[in-house]
Design an enzyme around this catalytic site. Structure first.
Site, PDB file in Angstrom:
ATOM      1  N   HIS A   1      64.156 -13.669 -13.120  1.00 25.19           N
ATOM      2  CA  HIS A   1      63.642 -13.891 -14.471  1.00 25.19           C
ATOM      3  C   HIS A   1      64.649 -13.502 -15.547  1.00 25.19           C
ATOM      4  O   HIS A   1      64.741 -14.167 -16.581  1.00 25.19           O
ATOM      5  CB  HIS A   1      62.354 -13.064 -14.641  1.00 25.19           C
TER       6      HIS A   1
ATOM      7  N   HIS B   1      49.484  -8.568 -15.743  1.00 23.62           N
ATOM      8  CA  HIS B   1      49.723  -7.859 -17.001  1.00 23.62           C
ATOM      9  C   HIS B   1      49.219  -8.646 -18.200  1.00 23.62           C
ATOM     10  O   HIS B   1      48.820  -8.066 -19.206  1.00 23.62           O
ATOM     11  CB  HIS B   1      51.212  -7.550 -17.164  1.00 23.62           C
TER      12      HIS B   1
ATOM     13  N   ASP C   1      61.505 -15.277 -22.505  1.00 24.18           N
ATOM     14  CA  ASP C   1      60.232 -14.601 -22.274  1.00 24.18           C
ATOM     15  C   ASP C   1      59.444 -14.498 -23.591  1.00 24.18           C
ATOM     16  O   ASP C   1      59.160 -15.514 -24.226  1.00 24.18           O
ATOM     17  CB  ASP C   1      60.511 -13.234 -21.623  1.00 24.18           C
ATOM     18  N   ARG C   2      59.075 -13.303 -24.047  1.00 21.73           N
ATOM     19  CA  ARG C   2      58.319 -13.175 -25.296  1.00 21.73           C
ATOM     20  C   ARG C   2      59.102 -13.766 -26.471  1.00 21.73           C
ATOM     21  O   ARG C   2      58.527 -14.401 -27.356  1.00 21.73           O
ATOM     22  CB  ARG C   2      57.990 -11.707 -25.593  1.00 21.73           C
TER      23      ARG C   2
END
Length: 292
Positions: free
Chosen positions: A272, A152, A107-108
């Site tokens: 996820h 988001h 992810d990030r």
């Protein structure tokens, strides 16, 4: 009491002027750095890290702005650029005695790892990226009503002020929403771990928003320059992703090949949070990458 990774030590490591990262370090052998995603901390790697520590020195930092790491103010829009955060990772490795290391991100953290691979090819020997697209491709494939799944991204891209106030007003609801809807196996996030993620995120609203805001601003500038210059990932790359392409109308593997000539792309049948939902499969993929 905040959960920890058994057998790992927590260390505070200076990585930039006035910025220290907190990292869990364990095992011995060649170094592997694991970067967490949103809305999580280094704890998301607890299963995979413990597995890999049998053969490797495993380093799991909280990214700047997250968890127990420092959260500098973003005065000029660059404090949370992925270029800045990637430099943190290289500085962390060097402070711990490693000039070259394998790197995995989710992810990030995968966006940070991607930038580290482009900016620091002499330091990053292998690269694994879990459930993302590169920033430019991400913005390109989001369109129409289907883009609502990424609301988001648009909220936190807004100028400073309103996003921070809105999220802080219902922080547990906001961050908890993603922990709930992005997982297929709620048991993969035990109550104490979920509570730790919510507490860490609640205390980091401004820096988390700044991280996302950078991905709609300075990160786009950096990635577009890399694409125009023909920069590509020089190391072996493994990408693990859910099959979002069918829903959003893109070929994920094809997009990744434009950045990574030496690519192995795999679709994973879980939610996820794959390092928590399918840790054995993730650890197996990392071992395969390390052997390439």
């Amino acid at each position: 009491m905040t959960p920890t990774i058994p057998g790992f030590d927590l260390r505070r490591v200076p990585v930039a002027d006035g910025v220290e990262l907190t990292a869990a370090v364990g095992g011995s052998g060649s170094p592997v750095i694991l970067l967490h995603g949103f809305p999580q901390t280094h704890l998301m790697w607890r299963h995979v890290a413990a597995d890999l520590a049998a053969e490797h020195t495993v380093i799991c930092p909280d990214l700047r702005g997250y968890g127990a790491s420092d959260k500098p103010a973003d005065s000029d829009g660059t404090a949370y650029a992925k270029r800045t955060m990637a430099a943190d990772v290289v500085a962390l490795a060097r402070a711990l005695g490693h000039r070259r290391f394998a790197l995995a991100g989710h992810d990030r953290g995968a966006l940070v790892a991607f930038r580290a691979g482009l900016d620091h090819p002499d330091a990053v020997s292998r690269l694994a990226l879990l459930d993302i697209l590169p920033t430019l491709d991400m913005w390109d494939v989001l369109h129409g009503a289907q883009a609502a799944v990424a609301f988001h991204l648009y909220l936190m891209a807004q100028p400073p002020g309103l996003p921070e106030r809105m999220i802080a007003a219902a922080a547990d609801d906001f961050f908890g929403h993603f922990l709930d809807v992005w997982t297929q196996d709620p048991q993969a996030l035990p109550a104490e771990v979920r509570a730790a993620y919510l507490a860490a995120s609640r205390a980091a609203v401004p820096s988390i928003v700044a991280d996302y805001r950078a991905s709609a601003a300075i990160d786009v500038v950096h990635d577009r320059a890399a694409r125009e210059a023909g920069n590509r990932l020089a190391m072996p790359v493994t990408v693990l992703q859910q099959d979002w392409g069918a829903a959003l109308g893109y070929d994920a593997a094809a997009l990744w090949r434009t950045w990574a000539p030496d690519l192995r792309h795999r679709t994973v049948g879980c939610g996820h949070f794959m390092a928590e939902e399918a840790p054995r499969e993730v650890a197996e993929a990392l071992r395969e990458l390390l052997a390439r």
